[in-house]
Write an enzyme that holds these catalytic residues in place. Sequence first.
Site, short mmCIF file in Angstrom:
data_model
loop_
_atom_site.label_atom_id
_atom_site.label_comp_id
_atom_site.label_asym_id
_atom_site.label_seq_id
_atom_site.Cartn_x
_atom_site.Cartn_y
_atom_site.Cartn_z
N ASP A 78 0.85 -1.19 0.00
CA ASP A 78 0.00 0.00 0.00
C ASP A 78 0.89 1.25 0.00
O ASP A 78 1.79 1.36 -0.85
CB ASP A 78 -0.97 -0.08 1.19
CG ASP A 78 -2.02 1.01 1.21
OD1 ASP A 78 -3.00 0.91 0.44
OD2 ASP A 78 -1.87 1.96 1.98
N TYR A 104 -2.11 11.22 2.06
CA TYR A 104 -2.96 11.44 0.88
C TYR A 104 -2.95 12.90 0.46
O TYR A 104 -2.89 13.22 -0.74
CB TYR A 104 -4.39 11.01 1.19
CG TYR A 104 -4.60 9.53 1.30
CD1 TYR A 104 -4.92 8.77 0.18
CD2 TYR A 104 -4.50 8.87 2.53
CE1 TYR A 104 -5.14 7.40 0.27
CE2 TYR A 104 -4.71 7.51 2.63
CZ TYR A 104 -5.02 6.78 1.50
OH TYR A 104 -5.23 5.43 1.59
N HIS A 117 -6.75 -6.86 -1.21
CA HIS A 117 -5.66 -5.90 -0.98
C HIS A 117 -4.76 -6.33 0.17
O HIS A 117 -3.57 -6.02 0.19
CB HIS A 117 -6.29 -4.54 -0.67
CG HIS A 117 -5.33 -3.43 -0.46
ND1 HIS A 117 -4.64 -2.82 -1.49
CD2 HIS A 117 -4.93 -2.79 0.68
CE1 HIS A 117 -3.88 -1.86 -1.01
NE2 HIS A 117 -4.03 -1.82 0.30
#
Length: 304
Positions: A120, A227, A282
């Site tokens: 990730d 982010y 994931h």
Amino acid sequence: MAALSSERLETAADLPSSLGAESSVRTVNGIEFHVVAAGDETDPLVVLLHGFPEFWYGWRHQIEPLVDAGYRVLVPDQRGYNLSEKTAGVRSYRTSECSRDVVELIASEGRDSARVVGHDWGGAVAWDLALRHPGVVDRLAIVNAPHPVVYRHHLLSNPEQLRRSSYAFCYQLPWLPELAFRAGHFALLERALREMAAPGTFTDHDLEQYRRAWRQDGALTAMLNWYRAAARYPPTVPRERVDVPTLIVWGTDDVALTTELAIDSDQYCERSRLELLPETSHWVQHERPERLTDLLLEAFEEEF
């Protein structure tokens, strides 16, 4: 050489007891990092980098078998996560700054290089590290994280990937995402783990460890700032192709990232191996821990 504190910390989760694993604080790149380390200090070094919304605990299934195979394993809480320092401002969470953290973390072991594994956001850092600081990466292993050039291209040209990534736009808002994540004892974050993974992947005990990490003062904002920094300061890398031997492992049932990202990322590697894992989400290191560890051990030693 980074400074190493002798202080031992509560880690928000139990350390692997059979390994003599240690928790410490190291000053790297000017900030305080919490690091879990295990294995003989003279063994080849492996660095495991977690992503959102995890912390060192996300690699718990891999630490012991890697140590048993003869590796020194270093697992940091990445910048802003759990017990690592929460730096001020969005800019300090740029990917380039986070990869510099890893360069200095490797140096804190008295090493010039290491085998680096990232999942990730940890994978985003690992890609950046191999492109920006290739000399510090002996072998690269990526788990469900796209090459930065590939990801940018797909966001611009692939409506399906843009749809899957749309949640990240909400994270750009000030304070509201933090408020939403904190509500109901972190119910949204808990669902992000449980509902994206195969049933039973994350136990009640696991989620309590995560909640302890998320409750750390300033942690939610720091986690979201990764982010925000990516949107405000898009990473640029000095090269596009990865020269070091690279393993890409991809759970094909990832609801946030298409499998095409993995296939295209593989094309940016000079020497690589792509392993697509069907019926895997994931959260590869949680759902398929033994398979992932086997792949890592093979990739660390095989000729590409």
